[in-house]
Design a protein around this motif. Structure first.
Motif, PDB file in Angstrom:
ATOM      1  N   GLY A  73       0.825  -1.205   0.000  1.00 32.29           N
ATOM      2  CA  GLY A  73       0.000   0.000   0.000  1.00 32.29           C
ATOM      3  C   GLY A  73       0.856   1.251   0.000  1.00 32.29           C
ATOM      4  N   LEU A 130      -5.081   2.458  -1.797  1.00 30.38           N
ATOM      5  CA  LEU A 130      -6.032   1.674  -0.994  1.00 30.38           C
ATOM      6  C   LEU A 130      -6.754   0.678  -1.888  1.00 30.38           C
ATOM      7  CD1 LEU A 130      -7.735   4.329   1.341  1.00 30.38           C
ATOM      8  CD2 LEU A 130      -5.935   2.722   1.915  1.00 30.38           C
ATOM      9  N   ALA A 131      -7.205   1.171  -3.057  1.00 30.29           N
ATOM     10  CA  ALA A 131      -7.948   0.290  -3.962  1.00 30.29           C
ATOM     11  C   ALA A 131      -7.063  -0.843  -4.459  1.00 30.29           C
ATOM     12  CB  ALA A 131      -8.479   1.102  -5.141  1.00 30.29           C
ATOM     13  N   THR A 168      -4.377  -2.174  -3.076  1.00 33.19           N
ATOM     14  CA  THR A 168      -4.076  -3.169  -2.046  1.00 33.19           C
ATOM     15  C   THR A 168      -5.290  -4.042  -1.767  1.00 33.19           C
ATOM     16  OG1 THR A 168      -2.738  -1.413  -1.122  1.00 33.19           O
ATOM     17  CG2 THR A 168      -2.869  -3.434   0.133  1.00 33.19           C
ATOM     18  N   ALA A 169      -6.486  -3.435  -1.843  1.00 35.08           N
ATOM     19  CA  ALA A 169      -7.691  -4.234  -1.670  1.00 35.08           C
ATOM     20  C   ALA A 169      -7.767  -5.313  -2.745  1.00 35.08           C
ATOM     21  CB  ALA A 169      -8.925  -3.336  -1.730  1.00 35.08           C
ATOM     22  N   ILE A 220      -7.207  -2.915   2.562  1.00 39.32           N
ATOM     23  CA  ILE A 220      -7.446  -1.475   2.699  1.00 39.32           C
ATOM     24  C   ILE A 220      -6.863  -0.957   4.010  1.00 39.32           C
ATOM     25  CG2 ILE A 220      -9.233   0.273   2.994  1.00 39.32           C
ATOM     26  CD1 ILE A 220     -10.940  -1.219   1.058  1.00 39.32           C
ATOM     27  N   THR A 221      -7.147  -1.649   5.115  1.00 36.27           N
ATOM     28  CA  THR A 221      -6.653  -1.135   6.399  1.00 36.27           C
ATOM     29  C   THR A 221      -5.131  -1.194   6.438  1.00 36.27           C
ATOM     30  OG1 THR A 221      -6.871  -3.311   7.407  1.00 36.27           O
ATOM     31  CG2 THR A 221      -8.703  -1.799   7.681  1.00 36.27           C
TER      32      THR A 221
END
Lengths: 297, 354
Positions: A46, A69-70, A72-73, A199-200
């Protein structure tokens, strides 16, 4: 006394990073009973995605952060689909080892890019300086880190309490068989849990990038620090991840601040969380908020 | 009439026959061929090959220990390299005062004591929690060594050189050859111990506790004690391996006993086949040879892909290592030992299919 409060404040800042990282870890564990040893690498993916997008493509940091974020999701989602799904029902050791193997694969892939070694820092997007209050100074990035963590946790709290997907995820964590019979796709929930964890993890990586520099070893090290956090908070408890994260962050800073002077070479902060981990395992193995496993014959 | 050379059917009439190690003469013969082959092998190898072979043998010994803890007893151990490190540091401390054949068991026993202490949480916790406890032990061990002035803070602690063994002086040229024979002897002895473990009461209680500790408890075994003993025994193997590694590498450095190595041991046990004797040899051999070949392979990659700031060599090795673990887990969870089994049964049944 102001030294104490200074340590406390920086402990809370570090702790909020741990809380975010641990949140994803707990999400995966709650949904699918998998311990993710590659979590530190998700954090690194991320953070470096955001760095790469903002430096090489010249995007603004905020857009780069959202894209990271997207991304890594998506990585989390496909990790579950490709590597974890074939192992459903296998012994714990297989599942643990596959995440360890994935950690090695991700590490190798990151080393294939220029981000494998050296230090990087996200372009400054916040004003220098900070707030001074009664001798305790908090920089703007640190303040932002805590606020961002708070907002993020609130958003996740809303997601789990109110949204259909979140409720389905909680249902699966509670009882897979029952939720399956009520029409919840357990498979989809597993993959979504990994995506949410991605995401986290990326969010934690971004915060590290905002308050200090990025380097692969440091980011992967956070993935290890997650273990004391989740054991202290309870492996399957989301509030536990947050509380545990902040406690471990504070303890780590306090240990470094007060004990380093007595130990040749210092570095107490690195080991203290793991001593706490062992103590918790000895005296209260399920942590502060974890579900006690009761075994019956 | 029973043919003593091959297995043509089940002729067992007593428990003693059922628990025998060698079912047929051909098994004894193949073992003898293997042992003689390993004893004459150094004649045909150069110094560089011997180094790799020594490393594989020593790692095989450590993996045998891990197979007792993780394979037989089912306790996931992410701190096995730390046990090996305890043995190695013990060896470094006592080697100046004792002959090497006494150093090995002493190191093993100290490591076993450490293993028992690490195993104590197993009285109360299990599965993932225990795995995390061993991880914590690994990290605390590394930190503690790194902060001990008596252990050079993790830097190189030299081992004694120029030893004389029955009038045979061990110097630079024959170093790897000498330690090959020592490691191989120790490995064969301890492998026999490993093979015989399942024939003992303790060994069978290990497996019973792994499969269902409550049922084992109900049948009169003590799961807690069994688990602690499993840790102690596995750590003993690791400690002896650590002492051998210390002598072989001539110095004790913390990097040789780090978390990465613990993970490597787990990977070797898995790739070889958990809880199998032959897997404990095949796993280390496979992963070490893979690692070495990847180093050569990285030179080929550098011709095509070599951007600035990227060290392809340090990228390709973890990549191959991780892929090996993941692919084995997904496609062959029983490891190389299973291929070995299939190969043997193919030849045994030839020309029939089964």
């Amino acid at each position: 006394m102001s030294y104490f409060f200074q340590l406390l404040v920086s402990g809370i800042v570090v702790g909020s990073v741990y809380a975010l990282a641990a949140l994803g870890f707990v999400l995966i564990y709650k949904a699918s009973r998998v311990i993710n040893f590659a979590h530190g690498h998700f954090i690194a993916i991320g953070a470096f995605t955001a760095y790469a997008l903002s430096t090489s493509l010249g995007l603004s940091v905020w857009i780069a952060a959202v894209l990271a974020l997207a991304f890594t999701a998506i990585v989390g989602y496909f990790t579950e689909r490709i590597f974890l799904k074939p192992l459903v029902g296998q012994p714990i050791i297989s599942v643990i080892m596959v995440t360890i193997g994935l950690a090695s694969v991700f590490g190798g892939l990151i080393h294939m890019t220029p981000y494998g070694s050296g230090n990087f820092s996200l372009p400054g997007f916040l004003p220098e300086g900070g707030v001074n209050f009664a001798g305790i100074s908090v920089s703007y990035p640190q303040l932002l880190a805590v606020v961002f963590t708070g907002v993020f946790l609130a958003a996740f709290g809303w997601f789990f309490q109110r949204s259909t997907v979140g409720i389905a995820m909680r249902a699966v964590a509670d009882d897979q068989m029952a939720s399956m019979s009520l029409g919840v796709s357990v498979e989809k929930v597993f993959a979504l849990a990994w995506a949410a964890a991605g995401i986290t993890a990326a969010a934690a990586g971004l915060i590290v990038g905002a308050i200090s520099g990025l380097n692969l070893e440091g980011l992967v090290g956070i993935g290890l620090k997650v273990f004391p956090v989740v054991i202290l908070g309870g492996l399957d408890s989301i509030p536990g991840a947050v509380v545990g994260g902040i406690i471990i962050g504070i303890l780590e800073n306090m240990a470094a601040g007060y004990l380093d002077a007595y130990i040749p070479g210092g570095g107490t902060g690195d080991v203290f969380p793991f001593l706490v981990l062992l103590l918790v395992l000895w005296f209260k193995p399920h942590g502060l908020f974890g579900t006690e496993e009761i075994e019956r014959v | 009439m029973r043919n003593p050379w091959t297995r043509t059917g089940n002729y067992k009439t007593s428990y003693a026959q059922d628990t025998t190690i060698f079912a047929t003469y051909s098994e004894q013969a193949s073992l003898a061929v293997f042992l003689i082959g390993m004893l004459v092998l150094p004649r045909f190898l150069v110094r560089g090959d011997m180094q790799i072979l020594d490393l594989i043998l020593i790692y095989a010994l450590a993996v045998l220990g891990l197979n007792i803890i993780t394979g037989y007893a089912g306790l996931i151990n992410i701190g096995h390299a730390a046990f090996m490190g305890v043995g190695a540091y013990t060896a470094a401390l006592v080697a100046p005062h004792l002959p090497f054949w006494a150093v090995l068991p002493v190191s093993g026993l100290v490591a076993a004591a450490a293993g028992a202490v690490v195993g104590i949480p197993a009285l109360r916790i299990k599965h993932l929690y225990l795995a995390i406890a061993t991880l914590a032990f690994q990290l605390i061990f590394e930190w503690a060594v790194g902060h001990s002035p008596a252990l050079e803070q993790g830097g190189a602690m030299a081992m004694p050189r120029g030893m004389v063994f029955f009038g045979y002086k061990i110097a630079f040229k024959n170093h790897h050859y000498f330690w090959y024979y020592v490691s191989f002897t120790v490995l064969v002895l301890m492998a026999f111990g490993f093979r015989n473990l399942l024939r003992t009461r303790f060994g069978r209680s290990l497996v019973a506790v792994r499969d269902n500790d409550r049922a084992a408890d109900a049948m009169g075994m003590d799961p807690g004690k069994t688990k602690v003993f499993a840790f102690a025994l596995g750590a003993f193997y690791a400690g002896v391996a650590g002492a051998l590694y210390a002598y072989w590498s001539r110095a004790v450095v913390i990097e040789d006993y780090s978390l990465m190595i613990s993970i490597k041991f787990l990977a070797m046990a898995i790739v070889g086949g958990l809880g199998t004797l032959v897997g404990s040899f095949l796993g280390p051999a496979f992963l070490e040879l893979l690692d070495i070949n990847m180093e050569t392979f990285s030179y080929a990659i550098k011709e095509i892909y070599n951007p600035p700031g990227v060290d392809v060599g340090s990228a390709i090795r973890p990549l191959a290592f991780g892929l090996a673990i993941v692919l084995f887990l997904i496609f062959e969870p029983r490891g190389l030992a299973n291929w070995w089994r299939l190969l043997r049964s193919y030849f045994r049944n030839w020309p029939f299919k089964y």
